[in-house]
Write an enzyme that holds these catalytic residues in place. Sequence first.
Site, PDB file in Angstrom:
ATOM      1  N   GLU A  94      -0.174  -9.310   2.232  1.00  0.00           N
ATOM      2  CA  GLU A  94      -0.562  -9.210   0.829  1.00  0.00           C
ATOM      3  C   GLU A  94      -0.724 -10.589   0.199  1.00  0.00           C
ATOM      4  O   GLU A  94      -1.600 -10.796  -0.660  1.00  0.00           O
ATOM      5  CB  GLU A  94       0.486  -8.408   0.054  1.00  0.00           C
ATOM      6  CG  GLU A  94       0.506  -6.933   0.366  1.00  0.00           C
ATOM      7  CD  GLU A  94      -0.826  -6.284   0.040  1.00  0.00           C
ATOM      8  OE1 GLU A  94      -1.217  -6.302  -1.138  1.00  0.00           O
ATOM      9  OE2 GLU A  94      -1.479  -5.797   0.960  1.00  0.00           O
ATOM     10  N   HIS A 112      -9.540  -9.107  -2.918  1.00  0.00           N
ATOM     11  CA  HIS A 112      -8.303  -8.928  -2.149  1.00  0.00           C
ATOM     12  C   HIS A 112      -8.552  -7.996  -0.961  1.00  0.00           C
ATOM     13  O   HIS A 112      -8.181  -8.300   0.177  1.00  0.00           O
ATOM     14  CB  HIS A 112      -7.240  -8.367  -3.098  1.00  0.00           C
ATOM     15  CG  HIS A 112      -5.940  -8.011  -2.472  1.00  0.00           C
ATOM     16  ND1 HIS A 112      -4.760  -8.655  -2.785  1.00  0.00           N
ATOM     17  CD2 HIS A 112      -5.599  -7.057  -1.569  1.00  0.00           C
ATOM     18  CE1 HIS A 112      -3.761  -8.118  -2.105  1.00  0.00           C
ATOM     19  NE2 HIS A 112      -4.242  -7.138  -1.365  1.00  0.00           N
ATOM     20  N   GLU A 113      -9.197  -6.851  -1.229  1.00  0.00           N
ATOM     21  CA  GLU A 113      -9.441  -5.880  -0.165  1.00  0.00           C
ATOM     22  C   GLU A 113     -10.476  -6.382   0.850  1.00  0.00           C
ATOM     23  O   GLU A 113     -10.350  -6.140   2.046  1.00  0.00           O
ATOM     24  CB  GLU A 113      -9.885  -4.546  -0.757  1.00  0.00           C
ATOM     25  CG  GLU A 113      -8.872  -3.891  -1.675  1.00  0.00           C
ATOM     26  CD  GLU A 113      -7.506  -3.705  -1.026  1.00  0.00           C
ATOM     27  OE1 GLU A 113      -7.451  -3.455   0.199  1.00  0.00           O
ATOM     28  OE2 GLU A 113      -6.491  -3.830  -1.736  1.00  0.00           O
ATOM     29  N   HIS A 132      -8.705  -8.530   3.219  1.00  0.00           N
ATOM     30  CA  HIS A 132      -8.054  -7.748   4.279  1.00  0.00           C
ATOM     31  C   HIS A 132      -9.054  -7.408   5.381  1.00  0.00           C
ATOM     32  O   HIS A 132      -8.744  -7.499   6.574  1.00  0.00           O
ATOM     33  CB  HIS A 132      -7.494  -6.447   3.696  1.00  0.00           C
ATOM     34  CG  HIS A 132      -6.163  -6.581   3.038  1.00  0.00           C
ATOM     35  ND1 HIS A 132      -5.094  -7.243   3.611  1.00  0.00           N
ATOM     36  CD2 HIS A 132      -5.703  -6.108   1.843  1.00  0.00           C
ATOM     37  CE1 HIS A 132      -4.047  -7.178   2.804  1.00  0.00           C
ATOM     38  NE2 HIS A 132      -4.389  -6.502   1.721  1.00  0.00           N
TER      39      HIS A 132
END
Length: 390
Positions: free
Chosen positions: A189, A138-139, A142
């Site tokens: 998100e 997930h990060e 980003h």
Amino acid sequence: MTDASHESVPSRHRKRFPDISSRAYEHPADRSALVALRRLSGFDTVFKALSGLLPERSLRLLFLSDSVRVSDAQFTHLNDMLRDACYILDLKKVPPMYVNQDPQPNAMCIGLDEPIIVVTTGLVELLAEEEMRAVVGHEVGHALSGHSVYRTILLFLTNLALKVAWIPLGNVAIMAIVTALREWFRKSELSADRAGLLVGQDLRASMRGLMKIAGGNHLHEMNVDAFLAQADEYEKGGDLRDSVLKILNVLPRTHPFTTVRAAELKKWSETRDYQRIMDGHYPRRDEDKDASVTDSFRESASHYADTVRTSKDPLMKLVGDIAGGAGDLGGKLRDKFTGAAGGNAGRGGGDAGKGGAPSSDATDAADGSEGTWRRADPEEGPEEGPEAGS
């Protein structure tokens, strides 16, 4: 960093996506919200001012001096996950990752020049390996999407508002920018959750991680299907008053509600777009320069139209009726807010206004008007709140 420098490869067989563009997994609402943010009056001024004002070097030194940097010697299992995620998404330069002492489970990707990833001890202790892998992915998502710049701006605007009060825009304008940033933040998100699934390639692990963020380390007491059913109940429950309360609840938040994130991710995992990525058919980075802005706008517009058409939320249904040219809009609004049906709404509502009881028809037609409501958490900055993998 070349591919050969990735000494660690996934601990179990996972598909890799060479040269994948972030466009492959970005949620249409993420891109459209970012476009709207950039068009907001005064945003360019704030962005340019803060780009020179924010002490990014100080921020990096802070984590270096007061957190534990993930490496081959420290938190080695997280280091392996980070390198795996960068290998799978083909992120050439592995961003530094730090573990920060904080019982609140959270993670973030920040930085103006280069992204850095920070995870809290609360998150590390809460999640099992495959769940944590999805959060690390997930990060990294980003970072690949370039989200860290705008997230850093929001971080400082939210927590250092007094120090940037000199910017000649006024508090109202600054709050408008913060509100727009939060709207984009929430949509970003959803994109990063998709990246986490591409890295972990285990939907159930992603679901378990989101459940733990919502309900703590009591997995034996929770059920993925029941958790997803909550999202469906949340979307379609109540009447127009509940729809308005949902909007008010989410406005101060930096993250979508956890059940909503889970439902959105599961929905995407069942689409043809996701399957095409898994089959190796996806946009490439070397094609980004040729990507059509018009096509992006069209995709975003199509997404919102589909959302309105398929939504079970009472407000979205009403918007769909309006867009479809439904008649007697005033009556529909009145009926929705009074919980009455047809012409009886006017009569029942009038009697009640005079102190009498509504008609039996109106009472029978009331839909969820006695449901309970609990306020959302107080306003939180990007580094706070229970939503991990942010």
